[in-house]
Design a protein around this motif. Structure first.
Motif, PDB file in Angstrom:
ATOM      1  N   ILE A 219       0.608  -1.786  -0.168  1.00 16.72           N
ATOM      2  CA  ILE A 219       0.029   0.445  -0.020  1.00 16.72           C
ATOM      3  C   ILE A 219       0.888   1.582   0.019  1.00 16.72           C
ATOM      4  O   ILE A 219       2.164   1.390   0.713  1.00 16.72           O
ATOM      5  N   THR A 220       1.052   1.723  -0.881  1.00 19.22           N
ATOM      6  CA  THR A 220       1.390   3.239  -1.337  1.00 19.22           C
ATOM      7  C   THR A 220       0.803   4.978  -0.953  1.00 19.22           C
ATOM      8  O   THR A 220      -0.428   4.449  -0.934  1.00 19.22           O
ATOM      9  N   THR A 221       1.286   5.439  -1.128  1.00 20.77           N
ATOM     10  CA  THR A 221       0.763   6.874  -0.938  1.00 20.77           C
ATOM     11  C   THR A 221       0.894   7.750  -2.402  1.00 20.77           C
ATOM     12  O   THR A 221       1.939   7.481  -3.170  1.00 20.77           O
ATOM     13  N   ASP A 222      -0.378   8.310  -2.986  1.00 22.95           N
ATOM     14  CA  ASP A 222       0.134   9.037  -3.802  1.00 22.95           C
ATOM     15  C   ASP A 222       0.109  10.745  -4.050  1.00 22.95           C
ATOM     16  O   ASP A 222      -1.760  11.143  -3.658  1.00 22.95           O
ATOM     17  N   SER A 223       0.211  11.362  -3.114  1.00 24.37           N
ATOM     18  CA  SER A 223       0.703  13.316  -3.050  1.00 24.37           C
ATOM     19  C   SER A 223      -0.265  14.281  -4.173  1.00 24.37           C
ATOM     20  O   SER A 223      -0.915  13.819  -3.417  1.00 24.37           O
ATOM     21  N   THR A 224       0.566  13.482  -5.553  1.00 20.36           N
ATOM     22  CA  THR A 224      -0.671  14.076  -6.365  1.00 20.36           C
ATOM     23  C   THR A 224      -2.097  13.594  -6.062  1.00 20.36           C
ATOM     24  O   THR A 224      -3.403  14.700  -6.381  1.00 20.36           O
ATOM     25  N   ILE A 225      -2.706  12.704  -6.512  1.00 21.89           N
ATOM     26  CA  ILE A 225      -3.611  12.741  -6.160  1.00 21.89           C
ATOM     27  C   ILE A 225      -4.566  12.224  -4.950  1.00 21.89           C
ATOM     28  O   ILE A 225      -5.806  12.299  -4.504  1.00 21.89           O
ATOM     29  N   ARG A 226      -3.757  12.541  -3.899  1.00 25.45           N
ATOM     30  CA  ARG A 226      -4.018  12.581  -1.944  1.00 25.45           C
ATOM     31  C   ARG A 226      -4.312  11.488  -1.594  1.00 25.45           C
ATOM     32  O   ARG A 226      -5.840  11.874  -1.586  1.00 25.45           O
ATOM     33  N   LYS A 227      -4.151  10.378  -2.220  1.00 19.61           N
ATOM     34  CA  LYS A 227      -5.026   9.185  -2.207  1.00 19.61           C
ATOM     35  C   LYS A 227      -4.279   7.946  -2.047  1.00 19.61           C
ATOM     36  O   LYS A 227      -2.517   8.452  -2.465  1.00 19.61           O
ATOM     37  N   SER A 228      -4.139   6.885  -1.305  1.00 18.13           N
ATOM     38  CA  SER A 228      -3.651   5.121  -1.021  1.00 18.13           C
ATOM     39  C   SER A 228      -4.053   4.729  -2.414  1.00 18.13           C
ATOM     40  O   SER A 228      -5.887   4.637  -2.265  1.00 18.13           O
ATOM     41  N   ILE A 229      -3.157   3.587  -2.215  1.00 18.23           N
ATOM     42  CA  ILE A 229      -3.101   2.768  -3.309  1.00 18.23           C
ATOM     43  C   ILE A 229      -2.621   1.491  -2.913  1.00 18.23           C
ATOM     44  O   ILE A 229      -1.822   1.787  -2.368  1.00 18.23           O
ATOM     45  N   ILE A 230      -3.595   1.106  -2.802  1.00 16.59           N
ATOM     46  CA  ILE A 230      -3.983  -0.321  -2.492  1.00 16.59           C
ATOM     47  C   ILE A 230      -3.547  -1.870  -3.846  1.00 16.59           C
ATOM     48  O   ILE A 230      -3.732  -1.519  -5.127  1.00 16.59           O
ATOM     49  N   LYS A 231      -2.173  -2.345  -3.743  1.00 16.08           N
ATOM     50  CA  LYS A 231      -1.687  -2.613  -5.181  1.00 16.08           C
ATOM     51  C   LYS A 231      -2.321  -4.768  -4.825  1.00 16.08           C
ATOM     52  O   LYS A 231      -1.662  -4.681  -3.605  1.00 16.08           O
TER      53      LYS A 231
END
Length: 233
Positions: free
Chosen positions: A154-166
């Motif tokens: 699980i990472t965060t993307d500051s550009t879209i201000r969301k967390s990404i669950i892979k």
């Protein structure tokens, strides 16, 4: 996401099964997907091999080119966790199914109040899935249920201000912080970067020089910082 996989060659039964699943799941406000097949063809065999979250199979025992019993054997060779429900007019085959020890949830006779019994089986299926270790959250109007064993990192993307669950079967973008998600997962997850947590059970290697983590799927991430490197080592 619950994936209902239906194998039924009779149109009237197939349409009724679809309706019952849709009505039941709408009341429970859970994310689900329907995969419906008239026969045990190449597409059906392909979905057995496909990595999907929470599979619930509803199998007719007899179709034009295949047997639900053979399909159950094939499913269990690859997958011991999916739920299997037999729905058939062949009550005489129940002993064979019991002897094979498929670990099936229910054997439903089409001529014995099958609609009511299918609803009961769906209820049992949902309770079983909810009892498993899952990451469950609501994002906007959708409730997501993801098996923790299916999550790679699980990472965060500051550009879209969301967390990404892979996961094994795709990515989920949600409006929760990494701190919130970290509190929702179990001890199998470790932090490797201020913006990443990984499922250590899915890691097969870590290259200290390149800072690359390789997962059992072949996926990689280089979200590793010196501060958290010891967690991996």
């Amino acid at each position: 996401m619950i994936n209902f996989i239906v194998g039924e060659d009779t149109d009237s039964y197939r349409l009724t099964i679809e309706r019952i699943i849709s009505e039941y799941m709408m009341k429970n406000d859970l994310e689900y997907s329907l995969h419906v097949f008239k026969d045990y063809n190449k597409e059906f065999l392909s979905i057995i091999d496909e990595k999907l979250s929470f599979k619930v199979y509803i199998l007719d025992i007899e179709t034009p080119s295949g047997s639900g019993i053979d399909m159950a054997r094939r499913i269990r060779k690859k997958d011991v966790n999916s739920i299997i429900i037999f729905l058939t007019g062949h009550q005489e085959l129940s002993e064979i199914i019991l002897k094979d020890e498929f670990g099936f949830l229910s054997f439903i006779n089409k001529f014995d109040d099958y609609e009511k019994r299918l609803k009961v089986a769906l209820g049992k299926s949902c309770r079983i899935l909810k009892a498993r270790k899952v990451l469950k959250f609501k994002d906007k109007s959708t409730i997501y249920t993801i098996s923790l064993s299916d999550v790679l990192y699980i990472t965060t993307d500051s550009t879209i201000r969301k967390s990404i669950i892979k996961t094994d079967y795709g990515e989920f973008q949600i409006g929760k912080s990494l701190c919130e998600l970290k509190d929702m997962v179990t001890g199998n997850f470790i932090q490797t970067h201020r913006s990443c947590i990984v499922n250590q059970n899915r890691v097969i290697s870590f290259d200290k020089k390149t800072k690359i983590i390789t997962f059992d799927t072949g996926d990689i991430t280089n979200m590793v910082s010196s501060r958290f490197e010891e967690n991996l080592i």
